[in-house]
Design an enzyme around this catalytic site. Structure first.
Site, PDB file in Angstrom:
ATOM      1  N   PRO A   2       0.868  -1.165  -0.008  1.00 40.69           N
ATOM      2  CA  PRO A   2      -0.002   0.009  -0.051  1.00 40.69           C
ATOM      3  C   PRO A   2       0.780   1.192  -0.028  1.00 40.69           C
ATOM      4  O   PRO A   2       1.913   1.374   0.625  1.00 40.69           O
ATOM      5  CB  PRO A   2      -0.840  -0.066   1.358  1.00 40.69           C
ATOM      6  CG  PRO A   2      -0.832  -1.723   1.541  1.00 40.69           C
ATOM      7  CD  PRO A   2       0.528  -2.233   1.213  1.00 40.69           C
ATOM      8  N   GLU A   3       0.466   2.110  -0.716  1.00 38.74           N
ATOM      9  CA  GLU A   3       1.233   3.344  -1.098  1.00 38.74           C
ATOM     10  C   GLU A   3       0.689   4.635  -0.487  1.00 38.74           C
ATOM     11  O   GLU A   3      -0.757   4.446   0.133  1.00 38.74           O
ATOM     12  CB  GLU A   3       1.730   3.627  -2.339  1.00 38.74           C
ATOM     13  CG  GLU A   3       2.506   2.415  -2.871  1.00 38.74           C
ATOM     14  CD  GLU A   3       3.034   2.601  -4.420  1.00 38.74           C
ATOM     15  OE1 GLU A   3       2.924   3.600  -4.962  1.00 38.74           O
ATOM     16  OE2 GLU A   3       3.242   1.444  -4.973  1.00 38.74           O
ATOM     17  N   LYS A  62       3.644   6.400   3.766  1.00 43.01           N
ATOM     18  CA  LYS A  62       3.133   5.109   4.188  1.00 43.01           C
ATOM     19  C   LYS A  62       2.599   4.699   5.556  1.00 43.01           C
ATOM     20  O   LYS A  62       2.248   3.602   5.855  1.00 43.01           O
ATOM     21  CB  LYS A  62       4.153   3.929   3.504  1.00 43.01           C
ATOM     22  CG  LYS A  62       4.313   4.214   2.156  1.00 43.01           C
ATOM     23  CD  LYS A  62       5.412   2.948   1.590  1.00 43.01           C
ATOM     24  CE  LYS A  62       5.798   3.406   0.187  1.00 43.01           C
ATOM     25  NZ  LYS A  62       6.626   2.396  -0.368  1.00 43.01           N
ATOM     26  N   TYR A 108      -5.407 -14.295  10.038  1.00 44.19           N
ATOM     27  CA  TYR A 108      -4.096 -13.120  10.220  1.00 44.19           C
ATOM     28  C   TYR A 108      -4.365 -12.191  11.129  1.00 44.19           C
ATOM     29  O   TYR A 108      -3.496 -10.985  10.858  1.00 44.19           O
ATOM     30  CB  TYR A 108      -3.507 -13.138   8.923  1.00 44.19           C
ATOM     31  CG  TYR A 108      -3.336 -14.245   8.120  1.00 44.19           C
ATOM     32  CD1 TYR A 108      -2.668 -15.287   8.467  1.00 44.19           C
ATOM     33  CD2 TYR A 108      -4.476 -14.412   6.940  1.00 44.19           C
ATOM     34  CE1 TYR A 108      -2.678 -16.632   7.673  1.00 44.19           C
ATOM     35  CE2 TYR A 108      -4.159 -15.720   6.158  1.00 44.19           C
ATOM     36  CZ  TYR A 108      -3.467 -16.604   6.468  1.00 44.19           C
ATOM     37  OH  TYR A 108      -3.154 -17.854   5.657  1.00 44.19           O
TER      38      TYR A 108
END
Length: 369
Positions: A2-3, A62, A108
């Protein structure tokens, strides 16, 4: 990974669903990497968050954070594959039909949050690759960016738009001699630009990703500055939903790489090729992104001295037909003093060559580094 635009999206949903609510229940799972690598434990996170009110959220590149009614505050990074899920909210920036993505709690998960109110909000930080990071920062909410890890990173082109000016960018580029793509990816220079955003920016600026940053002309720097703000602002306006990106963007046509019967071309017919820059695969449109200056590997290191070049010549392999230097033969009986002198002279010559060769190797290692 993810940016900047994807992080902008998740901060938007945090503000929409969590800010103003109290966390009545916080559950955590111990992970000595996701928490431990940055000096926090799951138990410490649970204790710091449970029972407090969420008062805000923010972003620098980020990284993003959730500010609480009292310190410490949670500062997070998704790594390669982490994300924050909010139950019954479309937080993901890409669409998925996997049955497992509908489960709750999700697989997770590293922490689960539940708020007060009716209906309550449930959120989960998930990361199957364990490259994300969750930490606590103990300071006033307004000072988060003055602490590690944010203080070590460069400005965010959206949050710090005025800082990321054309003059600021020009100074940054001129002071460094690295491929421009590598400079954009270095978070110490500018926060939030990752692989796809870097490629998109350079495509719109018509700059080849391998070109050295300090060789860009004033007009190229101007184009690069415009492209940075154009790509960032356009992508956050649609909350990083790639389905809504402009059709002429490189992003919409780069993903055919390696797929059978698929070609990577733009609507204009321009071909997309792929090279490695700064250790990352970079999408390039050669017909648009021309090399207008030196690129990595095109020129010799300017710091190489004449003495170092001399050493390299001495180490060169002899040309075909050149007689090889033979090792000194064992002295035969009866050769006397003359033979001993010849052996002694040969030994000195061999030591000299070995000394030069060793120095040459050390110098070459420094040049490569």
């Amino acid at each position: 990974m993810p940016e900047l635009s994807e992080i902008y999206r998740i901060v938007h949903f945090i503000r929409q669903h969590l800010v103003g609510k109290t966390l009545t229940k916080v559950s955590t799972q111990h992970d000595d990497i996701v928490y431990g690598k940055v000096g926090t434990t799951a138990a410490e996170f649970q204790k710091a968050m449970e029972g407090k009110k969420v008062i805000g959220a923010g972003q620098q590149g980020k990284y993003f954070w959730i500010t609480m009614s009292s310190p410490p505050h949670a500062v997070m990074h998704f790594g390669m594959a982490g994300w924050l899920k909010i139950r019954d909210a479309d937080t993901y920036y890409y669409r998925t039909d996997k049955p497992g993505d509908k489960e709750w709690p999700p697989k997770y998960w590293k922490f689960l949050l539940e708020t007060d109110g009716d209906p309550k909000t449930e959120a989960a930080f998930v990361d199957f690759r364990r490259l994300g990071r969750i930490r606590l920062v103990d300071c006033p909410a307004d000072d988060i960016r003055q602490h590690t890890p944010l203080k070590e990173n460069g400005p965010d082109p959206v949050v710090d738009k005025d800082t990321v000016s054309e003059a600021w960018l020009a100074e940054k580029l001129k002071r460094k001699k690295v491929p421009i793509k590598a400079l954009l990816l270095d978070q110490a220079n500018i926060s939030g630009i990752g692989n796809w955003m870097g490629d998109e920016i350079l495509y719109h600026a018509k700059i080849h990703p391998e070109q050295y940053s300090n060789t860009l002309t004033d007009s190229q720097i101007k184009e690069l500055h415009t492209a940075i703000h154009y790509v960032c602002s356009t992508s956050i306006e649609v909350l990083a939903d790639s389905d809504k990106f402009p059709e002429h963007w490189l992003f919409k046509h780069r993903w055919a790489k390696g797929k059978k019967n698929k070609s990577c071309t733009l609507p204009t017919g321009e071909k997309i090729t792929f090279i490695t820059v700064g250790g990352r695969t970079s999408a390039v449109v050669p017909g648009v992104q021309k090399k207008t200056g030196p690129v990595a590997g095109d020129i010799k290191d300017e710091e190489e001295s004449s003495s170092e070049r001399e050493v390299k010549r001495k180490r060169a392999v002899p040309k075909k037909g050149t007689p090889k230097q033979e090792a000194p033969k064992k002295q035969e009986p009866g050769t006397g003093e003359r033979g001993a002198k010849r052996q002694s002279k040969q030994a000195v010559k061999t030591e000299d060559v070995e000394e030069h060769t060793g120095a040459g190797r050390r110098r070459s290692a420094r040049i490569r580094k």
